[in-house]
Design a protein around this motif. Structure first.
Motif, PDB file in Angstrom:
ATOM      1  N   LEU A 174       8.324   0.690  -3.260  1.00 41.08           N
ATOM      2  CA  LEU A 174       7.651   0.543  -4.546  1.00 41.08           C
ATOM      3  C   LEU A 174       6.151   0.767  -4.389  1.00 41.08           C
ATOM      4  CD1 LEU A 174       8.242  -0.339  -7.524  1.00 41.08           C
ATOM      5  CD2 LEU A 174       7.555  -2.631  -6.811  1.00 41.08           C
ATOM      6  N   GLU A 175       5.572   1.478  -5.323  1.00 39.92           N
ATOM      7  CA  GLU A 175       4.126   1.678  -5.320  1.00 39.92           C
ATOM      8  C   GLU A 175       3.434   0.324  -5.477  1.00 39.92           C
ATOM      9  OE1 GLU A 175       6.312   3.051  -7.428  1.00 39.92           O
ATOM     10  OE2 GLU A 175       6.223   5.222  -7.163  1.00 39.92           O
ATOM     11  N   LYS A 176       2.352   0.130  -4.730  1.00 35.68           N
ATOM     12  CA  LYS A 176       1.664  -1.164  -4.712  1.00 35.68           C
ATOM     13  C   LYS A 176       1.260  -1.631  -6.105  1.00 35.68           C
ATOM     14  CE  LYS A 176      -0.028  -0.978  -0.019  1.00 35.68           C
ATOM     15  NZ  LYS A 176      -1.110  -1.297   0.898  1.00 35.68           N
ATOM     16  N   GLU A 177       0.823  -0.690  -6.932  1.00 37.94           N
ATOM     17  CA  GLU A 177       0.355  -1.073  -8.266  1.00 37.94           C
ATOM     18  C   GLU A 177       1.494  -1.516  -9.194  1.00 37.94           C
ATOM     19  OE1 GLU A 177       0.834   3.406  -8.108  1.00 37.94           O
ATOM     20  OE2 GLU A 177      -0.178   1.920  -6.843  1.00 37.94           O
ATOM     21  N   LYS A 178       2.745  -1.349  -8.760  1.00 37.30           N
ATOM     22  CA  LYS A 178       3.899  -1.750  -9.570  1.00 37.30           C
ATOM     23  C   LYS A 178       4.563  -3.020  -9.051  1.00 37.30           C
ATOM     24  CE  LYS A 178       5.044   2.888 -11.186  1.00 37.30           C
ATOM     25  NZ  LYS A 178       6.112   3.913 -11.235  1.00 37.30           N
ATOM     26  N   ILE A 179       3.907  -3.742  -8.139  1.00 35.35           N
ATOM     27  CA  ILE A 179       4.524  -4.886  -7.476  1.00 35.35           C
ATOM     28  C   ILE A 179       5.005  -5.954  -8.458  1.00 35.35           C
ATOM     29  CG2 ILE A 179       2.390  -6.168  -7.036  1.00 35.35           C
ATOM     30  CD1 ILE A 179       5.457  -5.813  -4.682  1.00 35.35           C
ATOM     31  N   SER A 180       4.370  -6.081  -9.600  1.00 37.71           N
ATOM     32  CA  SER A 180       4.778  -7.116 -10.564  1.00 37.71           C
ATOM     33  C   SER A 180       6.192  -6.884 -11.096  1.00 37.71           C
ATOM     34  CB  SER A 180       3.784  -7.191 -11.717  1.00 37.71           C
ATOM     35  OG  SER A 180       3.773  -5.969 -12.430  1.00 37.71           O
ATOM     36  N   LEU A 181       6.722  -5.674 -10.947  1.00 39.27           N
ATOM     37  CA  LEU A 181       8.077  -5.378 -11.424  1.00 39.27           C
ATOM     38  C   LEU A 181       9.147  -6.189 -10.698  1.00 39.27           C
ATOM     39  CD1 LEU A 181       7.925  -1.470 -11.787  1.00 39.27           C
ATOM     40  CD2 LEU A 181       7.762  -3.193 -13.614  1.00 39.27           C
ATOM     41  N   LYS A 224       7.064 -17.760 -12.319  1.00 37.58           N
ATOM     42  CA  LYS A 224       6.737 -16.335 -12.301  1.00 37.58           C
ATOM     43  C   LYS A 224       5.244 -16.124 -12.114  1.00 37.58           C
ATOM     44  CE  LYS A 224      10.669 -14.727 -14.990  1.00 37.58           C
ATOM     45  NZ  LYS A 224      11.125 -14.108 -16.249  1.00 37.58           N
ATOM     46  N   ASN A 225       4.437 -17.028 -12.656  1.00 40.71           N
ATOM     47  CA  ASN A 225       2.996 -16.928 -12.500  1.00 40.71           C
ATOM     48  C   ASN A 225       2.587 -17.077 -11.035  1.00 40.71           C
ATOM     49  OD1 ASN A 225       0.286 -16.707 -13.466  1.00 40.71           O
ATOM     50  ND2 ASN A 225       0.083 -18.940 -13.299  1.00 40.71           N
ATOM     51  N   VAL A 226       3.147 -18.048 -10.343  1.00 41.01           N
ATOM     52  CA  VAL A 226       2.854 -18.253  -8.919  1.00 41.01           C
ATOM     53  C   VAL A 226       3.357 -17.050  -8.115  1.00 41.01           C
ATOM     54  CG1 VAL A 226       3.416 -19.654  -6.889  1.00 41.01           C
ATOM     55  CG2 VAL A 226       2.747 -20.768  -9.029  1.00 41.01           C
ATOM     56  N   LEU A 227       4.560 -16.580  -8.419  1.00 35.73           N
ATOM     57  CA  LEU A 227       5.087 -15.411  -7.714  1.00 35.73           C
ATOM     58  C   LEU A 227       4.179 -14.196  -7.902  1.00 35.73           C
ATOM     59  CD1 LEU A 227       8.913 -15.720  -8.458  1.00 35.73           C
ATOM     60  CD2 LEU A 227       7.794 -15.971  -6.232  1.00 35.73           C
ATOM     61  N   SER A 228       3.695 -13.978  -9.106  1.00 32.31           N
ATOM     62  CA  SER A 228       2.797 -12.844  -9.373  1.00 32.31           C
ATOM     63  C   SER A 228       1.537 -12.930  -8.521  1.00 32.31           C
ATOM     64  CB  SER A 228       2.419 -12.794 -10.852  1.00 32.31           C
ATOM     65  OG  SER A 228       3.540 -12.480 -11.632  1.00 32.31           O
ATOM     66  N   LYS A 229       0.958 -14.112  -8.436  1.00 31.75           N
ATOM     67  CA  LYS A 229      -0.253 -14.300  -7.627  1.00 31.75           C
ATOM     68  C   LYS A 229       0.042 -14.044  -6.149  1.00 31.75           C
ATOM     69  CE  LYS A 229      -2.479 -17.590 -10.711  1.00 31.75           C
ATOM     70  NZ  LYS A 229      -2.886 -18.985 -10.933  1.00 31.75           N
ATOM     71  N   ARG A 230       1.156 -14.561  -5.672  1.00 31.49           N
ATOM     72  CA  ARG A 230       1.494 -14.389  -4.262  1.00 31.49           C
ATOM     73  C   ARG A 230       1.776 -12.925  -3.929  1.00 31.49           C
ATOM     74  NH1 ARG A 230       5.200 -19.852  -3.381  1.00 31.49           N
ATOM     75  NH2 ARG A 230       3.419 -21.279  -3.437  1.00 31.49           N
ATOM     76  N   PHE A 231       2.494 -12.228  -4.801  1.00 29.26           N
ATOM     77  CA  PHE A 231       2.777 -10.817  -4.544  1.00 29.26           C
ATOM     78  C   PHE A 231       1.503  -9.984  -4.552  1.00 29.26           C
ATOM     79  CE2 PHE A 231       7.250 -11.782  -5.231  1.00 29.26           C
ATOM     80  CZ  PHE A 231       7.831 -10.983  -4.266  1.00 29.26           C
ATOM     81  N   SER A 232       0.543 -10.329  -5.399  1.00 29.19           N
ATOM     82  CA  SER A 232      -0.712  -9.571  -5.406  1.00 29.19           C
ATOM     83  C   SER A 232      -1.470  -9.761  -4.091  1.00 29.19           C
ATOM     84  CB  SER A 232      -1.580  -9.958  -6.603  1.00 29.19           C
ATOM     85  OG  SER A 232      -2.034 -11.279  -6.502  1.00 29.19           O
ATOM     86  N   GLU A 233      -1.277 -10.878  -3.415  1.00 24.68           N
ATOM     87  CA  GLU A 233      -1.872 -11.095  -2.096  1.00 24.68           C
ATOM     88  C   GLU A 233      -1.047 -10.414  -1.004  1.00 24.68           C
ATOM     89  OE1 GLU A 233      -2.692 -15.211  -1.202  1.00 24.68           O
ATOM     90  OE2 GLU A 233      -3.441 -15.575  -3.230  1.00 24.68           O
ATOM     91  N   MET A 234       0.271 -10.527  -1.108  1.00 23.84           N
ATOM     92  CA  MET A 234       1.161  -9.967  -0.088  1.00 23.84           C
ATOM     93  C   MET A 234       0.995  -8.458   0.037  1.00 23.84           C
ATOM     94  SD  MET A 234       4.464 -12.323  -1.090  1.00 23.84           S
ATOM     95  CE  MET A 234       5.676 -11.130  -0.621  1.00 23.84           C
TER      96      MET A 234
END
Length: 141
Positions: free
Chosen positions: A8-15, A30-40
């Motif tokens: 997956l393209e990095k800019e699409k990680i929220s999908l 989902k909010n916590v997951l979104s924050k963690r994925f943006s760091e990961m």
């Protein structure tokens, strides 16, 4: 059915957040997951996905590192396939794709963790010739 396996393209990680939210049975918002994925996504991490046409139906994070006991290794993480697609051999196809992708990148081992209560995954990983090497411990700080 024809499925597409890809990184997956990095800019699409929220999908992937909705699928990982299901995997964790809603224990992590989902909010916590979104924050963690943006760091990961800016670490030694890539996200492999499965598409059925335009529908995202599967996910596996891939952590890349070198370990003293196994060499260059990749760790699949938060592996999830939509319930409607299970039992059709898609997990095996996905892992075959992950094995080949990892080999092409020069990695020589795969290791992973799975929840103790996820019995279906245990059976799958045993069938894929994974061996239990140790225990995974966690302490929240």
């Amino acid at each position: 059915m024809s499925f597409e396996f890809k990184i997956l393209e990095k800019e699409k990680i929220s999908l992937v957040v909705p699928l990982v939210h299901k995997l964790n049975e809603g224990r992590i918002t989902k909010n916590v997951l979104s924050k963690r994925f943006s760091e990961m996504i800016i670490q030694n991490y890539e996200c492999a996905v499965i598409y059925d046409n335009d529908k995202l139906i599967g996910v596996s994070g891939l952590w890349f590192c070198t370990r003293h006991y196994s060499g260059k290794s990749v760790e699949p993480d938060h592996v999830y396939i939509d319930e409607a697609y299970r039992g059709q051999g898609l997990g095996r196809q996905f892992f075959d794709w992950i094995y080949n992708y990892s080999k092409q990148k020069g990695y020589e081992a795969i290791e992973l963790n799975t929840y103790v209560s996820n019995y279906q995954s245990h059976k799958f990983y045993f069938n894929e010739d994974f061996k239990i090497l140790g225990y995974h411990f966690l302490k929240k700080l």
